[in-house]
Scaffold this active site. Structure first.
Site, PDB file in Angstrom:
ATOM      1  N   ASP A   1       0.822  -1.162  -0.037  1.00 44.01           N
ATOM      2  CA  ASP A   1      -0.013   0.061  -0.036  1.00 44.01           C
ATOM      3  C   ASP A   1       0.792   1.105  -0.021  1.00 44.01           C
ATOM      4  O   ASP A   1       1.419   1.657   1.137  1.00 44.01           O
ATOM      5  CB  ASP A   1      -0.770  -0.117   1.225  1.00 44.01           C
ATOM      6  CG  ASP A   1      -1.886   1.192   1.343  1.00 44.01           C
ATOM      7  OD1 ASP A   1      -1.811   1.769   0.367  1.00 44.01           O
ATOM      8  OD2 ASP A   1      -2.505   1.372   2.291  1.00 44.01           O
TER       9      ASP A   1
ATOM     10  N   GLU B   1      -2.100  10.458  -0.213  1.00 42.00           N
ATOM     11  CA  GLU B   1      -3.632   9.567  -0.089  1.00 42.00           C
ATOM     12  C   GLU B   1      -4.130   9.468   1.058  1.00 42.00           C
ATOM     13  O   GLU B   1      -5.262   9.537   1.597  1.00 42.00           O
ATOM     14  CB  GLU B   1      -3.195   8.636  -0.908  1.00 42.00           C
ATOM     15  CG  GLU B   1      -4.655   7.636  -1.247  1.00 42.00           C
ATOM     16  CD  GLU B   1      -5.131   6.670   0.029  1.00 42.00           C
ATOM     17  OE1 GLU B   1      -6.098   6.118  -0.059  1.00 42.00           O
ATOM     18  OE2 GLU B   1      -4.120   6.305   0.542  1.00 42.00           O
TER      19      GLU B   1
HETATM   20 ZN   LIG Z   1      -3.416   2.858  -0.233  1.00 42.07          ZN
END
Ligand SMILES: [Zn+2]
Ligand SMILES: *[C@@H]1O[C@H](CO)[C@@H](O)[C@H](O)[C@H]1NC(C)=O
Ligand SMILES: *[C@@H]1O[C@H](CO)[C@@H](O)[C@H](O)[C@H]1NC(C)=O
Ligand SMILES: *[C@@H]1O[C@H](CO)[C@@H](O)[C@H](O)[C@H]1NC(C)=O
Ligand SMILES: *[C@@H]1O[C@H](CO)[C@@H](O)[C@H](O)[C@H]1NC(C)=O
Length: 496
Positions: free
Chosen positions: A296, A330
């Site tokens: 991620d 993000e």
């Molecule tokens: Zn992410």
């Protein structure tokens, strides 16, 4: 008789529900099938040829060099500088490589610890949620109350004053349970809680702590917030169910520094005919401070820019531009993409299709998408080209959009995300276990091949991908015969 009747009622209802029968013009189907050789060439180059293993190798080099890339950190900016140098260099050869400024928040974790005082003494592992305020230096000590969900909190709100609230929400889906991480501090502080502990949002745990952004509301007192493991949430639940008093001491220190300057990282393969039209592929470059952000969203970011390297290297320049954007910040609330959206407002009409991979790059299965019936049919036809790598599924996303950053465009621009075998994604999400060990070179190769192929075909089709989100209604002609059959069976059964 009853069974037959039920069958016909079902058929009748199904016929009237929304269907997406694909009736694409033959020329379009032929045009898409005409990309078979090109897609096979991409697949072969990435899974057998020159590019085999390269996405993984690039990502491992990057992740090993920089580690975690938290928003606001120098290391995130260093990692962006590295890519800004690498992407246009020899052998990669990407075009229009540049950074676009974004102002982002800068929150830094400090000392943190948890202790149980009652019913027995023990250390409790805690991991502050992103954006959490600090306790005072000496910490806070208070009794704790456990709630399985917000309904329990509301029903017993009188018991919350002065307490530490523990949310122990069973994981059904990320979408449901993440609300306790993001809204928990607001909901508990409303009733006078002094801190919040949230069960890590995951379907599986080996005493693993998961962080993630939390939120505050201007109207409600900000209280410190951290995650605990699933195992400890269960433990506290058992104590409470036995009416045993839980008393905890928490020290959570963190600093919210001044906003800092970051960048979205952009690279292109310019279109040959209508370069102003854009197919966008993306992932985010920032990560949490735990783990190294390999999954991620290192994987999503790297298949995005690397798929452009593959297109460029194979001499595949589509009619429209394929643009890779690696979003910044993000994790703090889609900060980079929002700034990009503002700065590119003039251009959004030219974005024909937008993709993001931010839910893992495990073995790819196809594409998750938000588009109208015609768009969906086009994607189905394109995805058939990916059957050599068993990634031919085009799956309509029914709620909430796809991806993370690109959800901001879900009602405006057709979007797609990588459909992959990501059942274990949330095992690792926002933890110290998000490392290169989660990723597999072959899965990454297939993901890169899929990403490159889908982006290329959409960018190269004669006509723009349809913007319309319109869904075709059930086809009345197919319904009438079933309806008549249903009526006659009803009639016969009544007469009998
Ligand atoms: Zn992410
Ligand atoms: C981006 O920020 C840098 C550093 O402050 C500055 O030098 C540059 O001019 C900015 N770029 C744009 C386009 O505003
Ligand atoms: C916060 O308070 C303002 C002013 O009283 C009100 O308009 C707003 O709706 C409140 N927000 C929330 C989330 O309660
Ligand atoms: C805990 O207390 C509640 C309320 O006083 C009571 O109804 C319940 O039976 C008790 N549970 C146990 C296990 O003692
Ligand atoms: C944060 O910004 C304020 C106002 O611009 C400035 O006075 C202060 O020195 C900054 N703090 C740091 C740590 O840079």
């Amino acid at each position: 008789m009853i069974v037959i009747k039920v069958c016909f009622v079902l058929i009748f209802l199904i016929s009237f529900s929304k269907t997406d029968n694909c009736n694409l013009p033959n020329e379009l189907v032929t045009e898409i099938r005409g990309y078979k050789d090109t897609v096979n060439k991409i697949i072969d180059a990435v899974t057998n040829g020159k590019y085999k293993g390269q996405t993984y190798k690039e990502l491992a080099t990057f992740v090993d060099k920089f580690g975690a890339r938290q928003a606001g950190s120098d290391v995130l900016e260093d990692s962006i500088d590295y890519l800004l140098e690498l992407l246009p260099s020899k052998g990669y050869d990407l075009e229009s490589v540049h950074g676009e400024n974004v102002t982002i928040p800068h929150w830094v974790r400090g000392v943190e610890s948890g202790q149980m005082i009652k019913p027995r003494m023990a250390d409790i592992p805690v991991l502050a949620l992103g954006g959490s305020i600090s306790t005072k230096e000496t910490g806070i000590e208070a009794d704790a109350v456990v709630f399985r969900n917000f309904d329990e909190l509301e029903a017993q709100s009188a018991s919350v004053q002065g307490k530490i609230v523990i949310f122990n929400n069973d994981f059904k889906s990320y979408g449901i349970s993440v609300a306790y991480r993001s809204q928990g501090p607001i909901r508990a502080a409303k009733y006078g809680a002094v801190a919040v502990l949230v069960r890590s949002v995951t379907p599986f745990s080996m005493n693993t702590l998961h962080t993630g952004q939390t939120q505050y509301d201007k109207n409600v007192t900000k209280i410190p917030a951290a995650s605990i493991t699933v195992e400890h949430a269960h433990l506290f639940q058992r104590y409470q169910d036995r009416n045993e008093t839980i008393r905890l001491k928490l020290i959570l220190q963190s600093t919210l520094l001044n906003d800092s300057l970051s960048r979205n990282t952009v690279a292109e393969v310019k279109g040959s005919k209508t370069p102003e039209k854009v197919v966008l592929v993306s992932g985010h470059l920032d990560s949490w401070d735990v783990g190294v952000g390999a999954m991620d969203d290192g994987g999503g970011a790297f298949i995005s820019w690397y798929s452009l390297v593959v297109l460029k290297g194979l001499g595949l320049r589509p009619k429209r531009t394929v643009r890779s954007v690696l979003w910044t910040a993000e994790e703090n609330g889609l900060i980079g993409v929002q700034e990009y959206n503002n700065a590119h407002e003039h251009e959004l009409d030219n974005f024909v299709f937008v993709m993001e991979s931010d839910e893992g790059t495990f073995t790819p299965l196809g594409l998750n998408y938000v588009a109208g019936t015609t768009g969906g049919c086009i994607l189905e036809e394109i995805l058939k080209l990916l059957s050599p790598i068993n990634a031919a599924t085009a799956k309509r996303s029914e709620e909430g959009g796809v991806g993370s950053d690109i959800t901001i465009w879900k009602d405006v621009i057709p979007t797609g995300s990588l459909l992959n075998d990501n059942g274990k994604y949330f095992w690792f999400h926002h933890t110290n276990a998000d490392t290169m060990d989660v990723l597999d070179p072959n899965a990454l190769d297939k993901a890169t091949a899929l990403w490159a192929s889908v982006a290329y075909v959409i960018a190269d089709l004669n006509d723009d991908f349809p913007r319309s989100f319109a869904r075709a209604d059930g086809n009345i002609q197919t319904v009438i015969p079933f309806f008549l059959l249903y009526l006659s069976i009803m009639l016969v059964s009544v007469l009998l």
